[in-house]
Design a protein around this motif. Structure first.
Motif, PDB file in Angstrom:
ATOM      1  N   ASN A 150       0.451  -1.081   0.273  1.00  0.00           N
ATOM      2  CA  ASN A 150       0.115   0.067   0.133  1.00  0.00           C
ATOM      3  C   ASN A 150       0.743   1.564  -0.266  1.00  0.00           C
ATOM      4  OD1 ASN A 150      -2.452  -1.851  -0.011  1.00  0.00           O
ATOM      5  ND2 ASN A 150      -2.096  -1.631   1.875  1.00  0.00           N
ATOM      6  N   LYS A 151       0.457   2.283  -0.711  1.00  0.00           N
ATOM      7  CA  LYS A 151       1.422   3.379  -0.799  1.00  0.00           C
ATOM      8  C   LYS A 151       0.902   4.278   0.613  1.00  0.00           C
ATOM      9  CE  LYS A 151       1.510   4.003  -5.433  1.00  0.00           C
ATOM     10  NZ  LYS A 151       0.726   3.819  -6.829  1.00  0.00           N
TER      11      LYS A 151
ATOM     12  N   TYR B 159       6.667   1.345  -3.619  1.00  0.00           N
ATOM     13  CA  TYR B 159       5.035   0.415  -3.274  1.00  0.00           C
ATOM     14  C   TYR B 159       4.348   0.070  -3.939  1.00  0.00           C
ATOM     15  CZ  TYR B 159       6.895   3.697   0.728  1.00  0.00           C
ATOM     16  OH  TYR B 159       7.750   4.535   1.836  1.00  0.00           O
ATOM     17  N   GLY B 160       2.831  -0.981  -4.075  1.00  0.00           N
ATOM     18  CA  GLY B 160       1.720  -1.332  -4.603  1.00  0.00           C
ATOM     19  C   GLY B 160       2.708  -2.435  -5.334  1.00  0.00           C
ATOM     20  N   GLU B 161       1.506  -2.154  -6.568  1.00  0.00           N
ATOM     21  CA  GLU B 161       2.439  -4.112  -6.848  1.00  0.00           C
ATOM     22  C   GLU B 161       3.348  -4.121  -6.772  1.00  0.00           C
ATOM     23  OE1 GLU B 161       0.329  -5.757 -10.465  1.00  0.00           O
ATOM     24  OE2 GLU B 161      -2.063  -6.125  -9.424  1.00  0.00           O
TER      25      GLU B 161
END
Ligand SMILES: Cc1cc2nc3c(=O)[nH]c(=O)nc-3n(C[C@H](O)[C@H](O)[C@H](O)COP(=O)(O)OP(=O)(O)OC[C@H]3O[C@@H](n4cnc5c(N)ncnc54)[C@H](O)[C@@H]3O)c2cc1C
Length: 396
Positions: A42-43, A80-82
């Motif tokens: 998550n960001k 961050y993220g995928e």
């Protein structure tokens, strides 16, 4: 050769380690002798401790959420993220794989991916799931239920241990009592029942204090009730021993477990948690013994209390040991089990004082007798602001 520290999870523990190392090693990082990489799916960062307060409008969602880029030092490489979602960890190969398939190698690994609620572990729980434990949205749903409740029996059920912050459901029950008594003014119409999976509620003096307060406030406590199933149609809970409890409104804390990627990587023990030496926090589990792998926070051994306070102290101890090892000074310090449980027994309203206390303890040293105070209430309220600019940044 560039040494590399990978930090999996930029929640509370991972952020503290990243920021302490970035500060200590600014010269090495500038000279490309050391790289610190943090991963998170998550960001944004959420201070989950705030979930307990949202149902009573004591914080807003904006108070408990921040973009990670404001929290982690720019000297750290952040993914961050995928691209930051860890899907597999191979300790033998010293290799981490993320969701988009990319692989990263490390000199040192810090695993701090927290834990998550497992609704499916209790039959029927998902059919009547109201919980403040999982997200801002879920906590706000509990707020609406509580606001619109005119009377009846509320069961606050903790399905099983361990969970993050076992004191939070206790605090929630006291805050609900205060809210109904002093804000909604319908406490006499509501029966409050805490359904607890063990005999004691925390260490002896903690149990003594909260048990006395529950009695004084007319809150029923049912102990040793490990939740086996929920019958949403008949509004009935059944324990593993076959006891039954009825309710009109259920507010539940589901069982928790380590992130699936770590279970699938074969790193967890038969209780489903990551085993580690309780003092050094180095990984000691089914995948082997690895001195260069540290296990931090909520996903750690079942018998280390899962609290933000504990995660913070663990992060400080592990950061110091990483500093010692990277400098090669031969020194090692221990995590001594420092942890705590901030408790609130009364929330403040214009006409009634708030009361709280931040009980702390460590391995073999349980908390002494204590009494919630008005100052304790203010300190705990203040903490939520200090969290972002001091705690998460590793400044104390
Ligand atoms: C309702 C509630 C109330 C609480 N109240 C208190 C309190 O009053 N006091 C207290 O001390 N503690 C409290 N806690 C506990 C505290 O929030 C946790 O102990 C603390 O956040 C643990 O830190 P952590 O770093 O282990 O995990 P987290 O802070 O949960 O961080 C884990 C991080 O890992 C990331 N992650 C997960 N899976 C992956 C993946 N596959 N790939 C990449 N990243 C991943 C997540 O996105 C997250 O950012 C409370 C918790 C809850 C739920």
């Amino acid at each position: 050769m560039t040494e590399r520290v990978l930090i999996l999870g930029a929640g509370y523990a991972g952020s503290v380690v990243a920021n302490i190392l970035a500060r200590e090693f600014r010269n090495k990082i500038a000279k490309d002798e050391l790289e610190i990489v943090v991963f998170d799916k998550n960001k944004t960062s959420i201070n989950q401790g705030g979930f307990t307060f949202l149902p009573f409008d004591l914080y807003t969602p904006e108070d408990i959420i921040r973009p990670r880029k404001k929290l982690i030092s720019p000297r750290v490489k952040s993914i961050y993220g995928e691209g930051g979602e860890v899907s597999a960890v191979d300790l033998e190969k010293r290799e981490v794989t993320v969701k988009d398939g990319k692989k990263y190698r490390y000199t040192y690994l810090v695993i701090a991916m927290g834990c998550r609620a497992d609704m499916e572990a209790v039959a029927g729980l998902a059919d009547d799931l109201n919980t403040f434990y999982t997200s801002i949205e879920d906590a706000l749903k509990v707020r609406d239920l509580v606001k619109n409740m005119d009377g009846g029996k509320v069961a606050i059920s903790v399905a099983s241990m361990p969970i993050p912050c076992p004191g939070a459901p206790v605090k929630f029950t006291f805050m609900l009592d205060s809210y109904l008594r002093n804000v909604k003014k319908n406490r006499d119409d509501v029966q409050l029942t805490l359904v607890w999976p063990m005999e004691p509620i925390g260490p002896p003096e903690f149990n003594k204090m909260v048990s006395g307060q529950f009695e004084e406030k007319g809150v029923e406590v049912i102990r040793n009730f490990q939740l086996a199933s929920v019958d949403a149609t008949n509004k009935e809970l059944t324990s593993k021993n076959g006891e039954k409890v009825n309710y009109d409104l259920l507010i539940a804390v589901p069982p928790h477990k380590a992130p699936q990627a770590l279970i699938d990587s074969g790193l967890t023990d038969d209780k489903g948690w990551l085993p580690a030496d309780k003092a050094t926090l180095q990984y000691r589990g089914p995948a082997g013994n690895f001195d260069n792998v540290y296990v931090l926070g909520d996903l750690g051994p079942a018998d280390i209390l899962k609290t933000g306070i504990g995660a913070h102290y663990q992060a400080i101890a592990v950061s110091q040991n990483l500093i010692n090892r990277i400098y090669g000074n031969g020194m090692e310090i221990s995590y001594e089990g420092e942890t705590g449980c901030p408790i609130i027994t009364d929330t403040e309203t214009p006409t009634t004082p708030g009361k709280g206390y931040i009980a702390t303890w460590k391995y073999g040293v349980p908390p002494a007798a204590f009494k919630p105070t008005k100052l304790g209430w203010y300190l705990y309220r203040m903490y939520y602001h200090v969290h972002w600019d001091m705690s998460v940044k590793g400044l104390f």
